[in-house]
Design an enzyme around this catalytic site. Structure first.
Site, PDB file in Angstrom:
ATOM      1  N   HIS A 161       3.417 -16.891 -10.383  1.00  9.80           N
ATOM      2  CA  HIS A 161       3.250 -17.076 -11.825  1.00  9.80           C
ATOM      3  C   HIS A 161       4.630 -17.404 -12.410  1.00  9.80           C
ATOM      4  O   HIS A 161       5.259 -16.561 -13.040  1.00  9.80           O
ATOM      5  CB  HIS A 161       2.691 -15.766 -12.403  1.00  9.80           C
ATOM      6  N   CYS A 163       5.455 -14.423 -22.733  1.00  3.97           N
ATOM      7  CA  CYS A 163       6.845 -13.945 -22.862  1.00  3.97           C
ATOM      8  C   CYS A 163       7.827 -15.114 -22.903  1.00  3.97           C
ATOM      9  O   CYS A 163       9.014 -14.935 -22.654  1.00  3.97           O
ATOM     10  CB  CYS A 163       7.207 -13.024 -21.703  1.00  3.97           C
ATOM     11  N   ASP A 220       4.053 -22.606 -15.829  1.00  7.65           N
ATOM     12  CA  ASP A 220       3.232 -21.401 -15.614  1.00  7.65           C
ATOM     13  C   ASP A 220       3.061 -21.022 -14.144  1.00  7.65           C
ATOM     14  O   ASP A 220       3.009 -19.849 -13.833  1.00  7.65           O
ATOM     15  CB  ASP A 220       1.849 -21.607 -16.257  1.00  7.65           C
TER      16      ASP A 220
HETATM   17  C1  OXD Z   1      -1.548 -16.450 -19.115  1.00  6.31           C
HETATM   18  C2  OXD Z   1      -1.595 -17.906 -19.350  1.00  6.31           C
HETATM   19  O1  OXD Z   1      -0.700 -16.023 -18.322  1.00  6.31           O
HETATM   20  O2  OXD Z   1      -2.467 -18.388 -20.107  1.00  6.31           O
HETATM   21  O3  OXD Z   1      -2.335 -15.705 -19.719  1.00  6.31           O
HETATM   22  O4  OXD Z   1      -0.771 -18.617 -18.753  1.00  6.31           O
HETATM   23 MN    MN Z   2       0.451 -17.541 -17.374  1.00  9.79          MN
END
Ligand code: OXD
Ligand code: MN
Length: 586
Positions: free
Chosen positions: A224, A248, A273
Site C-alpha cells: 500500500h 494520510c 496508492d
Molecule cells: C484507501 C484508498 O486506502 O481509497 O482507503 O486508497
Molecule cells: Mn489506499
C-alpha cells in the site's frame, strides 16, 4: 470449446440471472454509454461541459460511502492463515452466505464483464483480472483505474491465468454487505456495496489482498505504497516508495509541487496508492504502479495542497459524493476560499450548514493518472523503477519525529511493523483513534500478518541491495494543538534529507529509535520556522517511547508464537536502548 473465462461468466450468469450480458471493450463509446445509463438511473449528473469537460458527479447511497472493514473477510481453509487481524469465514460458509445474496441479484440488471490488466502493457509484473459487475459506475471507474477492455482480453486469450472478481450491488443494505476474498482460489466476491474500495475489485481486493498472497508465494511484494521520483539538480532521479494509512496524504506527496524547485529538486509521480515490487537483475527492488488512475480524497484538496491534481481533474473525471455549485462545478470543503452560493450537497439537497458538510468527508475524484502534470515519463515502464528508499508514516500528534532512518533492513521492517496512525474517514468507524497499522496494510493484507512480516524479513535476504528505510510524521502538533510542520510542498525538504542519507551525506544523530536529522541538516531556506519548533519536531522523548514500546508489545501479543523471531529481537533491542537512555546519567 469455451474458454475458462467463458465458463466462469456462464456459471455466474446461471447464479445471478442478468437481463443481459455485455462484454466491455474499454472504448470511448462504451464509456459514454455508461455515463448515459448512470444519468438515466438518477444518481449521476453531468458537470459543466465548458469548465469540466466529460466529467460527472455520482452520488452514492448515503449508507455506502467508505470501505467497510467489519464485513471484509479473508476466507482461507485454515483460519490461522487469515490471521488475528483479519475477519475470517470458511470458504464454504462464505460461498453459502454470499451465494444466497448473489442468487438472481442481477434479475433486472445488465451484467458487465470487465477484463482488465493491473500493470502496464508488456510488463512481466502485470496481471490480468476480470470483474463481473452490475454497476455502470464500476465499469466507468475501472476504465480509469485500470487498463480495461479489449487489450486485456486479448492478452488473456484462452488462458485461465486471471483473477475473477464477482460484484453485485445487491440491495445495498449494510446488513447484507460482504467483501470476501478466497486467496487459495485467487477469487473475490463482493456484494451489497458500490463504494470504490469495496466494488472496484482491481484495487484493494486484487492489487493488495489477493496480490499480497500471490507475492508471498512467488517472491515479490504487493504494498500500500505511493511511488515517486525525486529529481536532483544534476537531473538524476531517485525513486522512493511510501506507505501511509488511508487518507494520510499519499496522493498529495506523490504529486507534490516541490518548495525547492528553484534549487532544482522536483517530484515525479509514478503511483499514489499501490506498488508491486520485485527483485531486479541488478539486486535492487523494482516497482510498478499496477493502477492507471488516482482515486483520491477530495475534501482539503486545493491549489496549495495539490496543484497537480487540481489541474488533472478538470476533464474526464468522476467525482463521487462531492458538493456541486449552481454552475455545475464540483465543490468541497477546503477547495478554495469561497463559499459559493446555492451549493447542492453530496446527497443532492440544497446545502445548509445545519446538514453537515457539502461534500462527504470521504468524497473522491477518479482521474486518469496520465492527466497529472507531474506524471513521470517512466510511470508505465514495463521494468518498473528502482526503489532506493521505503518511507513509512502516519498521523501522530505526539511521539514520532518529523523523520528518522532505520539502522538496517531488519530494524526498518520493525519500524514498518510498529506503524500507527490516528484514524480518518476513509473507513467507517471512529475518527481520530490511534490504531496500529503495520506497513499501512492492516486492512489490506490477504493473509496472516505474522507471515507477512516474515515475508518482509525474507525479502531483505533475497535483495542484495534493498531500499533504505525511513519513517516520517508530517502531523506532529505543538502544545497549542497546531501542526508544527507546514507539510505539502515543504515535505520535499525531508525527501532531500532522505536522498542525502542514501548517498551517505546528510548529518544525523543516533537515537534509540534510529537516525534523526541534526537541526541544521534539513534545507529550510525560504521557510519561516523557528529553531525551537525544529527541535520540537525532531525531539525523541524516551518516556513517551517507553509507553509506545509497551503498546506495541500488546499489539504483537495478538500474534502469539507466530510473531517472527527477527521482529521479537528488534522489539527487545528497542526496549533495551530506551531503558539505557532513561537510566544514563544526565
Ligand atoms: C484507501 C484508498 O486506502 O481509497 O482507503 O486508497
Ligand atoms: Mn489506499
Amino acid at each position: 470449446m469455451s474458454t475458462p473465462l467463458e465458463q466462469w461468466v456462464e456459471s455466474v450468469s446461471r447464479m445471478t440471472h442478468p437481463k443481459q450480458i455485455v462484454w466491455c471493450d474499454g472504448s470511448q463509446e462504451e464509456a459514454a454509454r455508461m455515463q448515459e445509463q448512470m444519468i438515466r438511473e438518477g444518481d449521476t449528473e453531468r458537470l459543466n461541459e465548458k469548465t469540466y469537460p466529460n466529467c460527472i458527479l455520482h452520488r452514492s447511497n448515503p449508507n455506502d460511502v467508505a470501505r467497510t472493514e467489519q464485513v471484509t473477510f479473508i476466507c482461507t481453509r485454515d483460519r490461522r492463515n487469515s490471521g488475528p487481524t483479519n475477519n475470517w469465514m470458511s470458504p464454504e460458509d462464505a460461498k453459502q452466505t454470499l451465494g444466497g445474496l448473489f442468487n438472481r441479484s442481477m434479475k433486472d440488471r445488465t451484467m458487465f464483464v470487465i477484463p482488465y490488466s493491473m500493470g502496464p502493457a508488456g510488463s512481466p509484473q502485470s496481471r490480468i483480472g476480470v470483474e463481473i459487475s452490475d454497476s455502470p459506475y464500476v465499469v466507468a471507474s475501472m476504465r480509469i483505474m485500470s487498463r480495461m477492455g479489449k487489450a486485456a482480453l486479448d492478452r488473456l486469450g484462452n488462458s485461465n491465468d486471471f483473477v475473477p472478481g464477482l460484484h453485485s450491488l445487491g440491495d445495498l443494505n449494510p446488513n447484507r454487505r460482504y467483501i470476501a476474498h478466497f486467496p487459495e482460489e485467487k477469487l473475490i466476491w463482493s456484494v451489497g456495496s458500490g463504494y470504490g474500495g469495496n466494488a472496484l475489485l482491481g484495487k484493494k481486493c486484487f492489487a493488495l489482498r489477493i496480490a499480497s498472497w500471490m507475492a508471498r508465494e512467488q517472491g515479490w511484494m504487493a504494498e500500500h505504497m505511493l511511488i515517486l521520483g525525486l529529481e536532483a539538480p544534476s537531473g538524476k532521479v531517485t525513486y522512493m516508495a511510501a506507505a501511509f494509512p488511508s487518507a494520510c496524504g499519499k496522493t498529495n506527496l506523490a504529486m507534490m509541487v516541490s518548495a525547492l524547485e528553484g534549487q532544482g529538486y522536483r517530484v515525479w509521480t509514478v503511483g499514489d496508492d499501490i506498488a508491486w515490487l520485485q527483485p531486479g537483475p541488478d539486486g535492487r527492488l523494482y516497482a510498478i504502479n499496477p493502477e492507471a488512475g488516482f482515486f483520491g480524497v477530495a475534501p482539503g484538496t486545493n491549489t496549495n495542497t495539490n496543484p497537480n491534481v487540481m489541474t488533472a481533474l478538470r476533464e474526464n473525471t468522476i467525482f463521487t459524493n462531492t458538493g456541486m455549485t449552481s454552475q455545475k462545478e464540483p465543490w468541497w470543503e477546503g477547495m478554495d476560499d469561497r463559499t459559493p452560493e446555492a451549493v447542492t450537497d453530496w446527497q443532492g439537497r440544497p446545502w445548509t450548514a445545519a446538514n453537515g458538510p457539502a461534500a462527504q468527508p470521504n468524497s473522491r475524484y477518479t482521474v486518469p493518472a496520465q492527466q497529472a502534470p507531474s506524471i513521470s515519463p517512466h510511470w508505465q515502464d514495463p521494468a518498473g523503477v528502482p526503489i532506493s528508499a521505503f518511507i513509512f508514516g502516519g498521523r501522530r500528534a505526539r511521539l514520532a519525529p518529523l523523520v528518522y532512518q532505520a539502522t538496517d533492513w531488519r530494524h526498518g521492517v520493525y519500524v514498518g511493523a510498529t506503524m500507527a496512525s490516528e484514524t480518518t474517514a476513509a473507513a467507517t468507524g471512529a475518527v481520530g483513534v490511534t490504531r496500529r497499522d503495520p506497513m499501512a496494510m492492516l486492512p489490506f493484507c490477504g493473509y496472516n500478518m505474522a507471515d507477512y512480516l516474515q515475508h518482509w524479513l525474507d525479502m531483505g535476504a533475497r535483495v542484495p541491495n534493498p531500499p533504505q528505510i525511513f519513517h516520517v510524521n508530517w502531523f506532529r502538533r505543538g502544545a497549542d494543538g497546531k501542526f508544527l510542520w507546514p507539510g505539502y510542498g515543504d515535505n520535499v525538504r525531508v525527501l532531500k534529507w532522505i536522498l542525502e542519507r542514501i548517498e551517505g551525506q546528510a548529518a544525523a544523530s543516533e537515537t534509540p529509535i534510529g537516525f534523526v536529522p541534526t537541526p541544521n541538516a534539513l534545507t529550510l531556506d525560504g521557510l519561516n520556522i523557528s529553531r525551537a519548533t525544529m527541535e520540537e519536531l525532531l525531539r525523541v522523548d524516551s518516556a513517551d517511547w517507553i509507553k509506545e514500546h509497551a503498546n506495541v508489545g500488546e499489539f504483537f501479543a495478538k500474534f502469539g508464537d507466530d510473531l517472527p523471531q527477527g521482529i521479537r529481537e528488534e522489539h527487545k533491542r528497542l526496549g533495551e536502548r530506551l531503558q539505557g537512555v532513561m537510566s544514563a546519567p544526565k
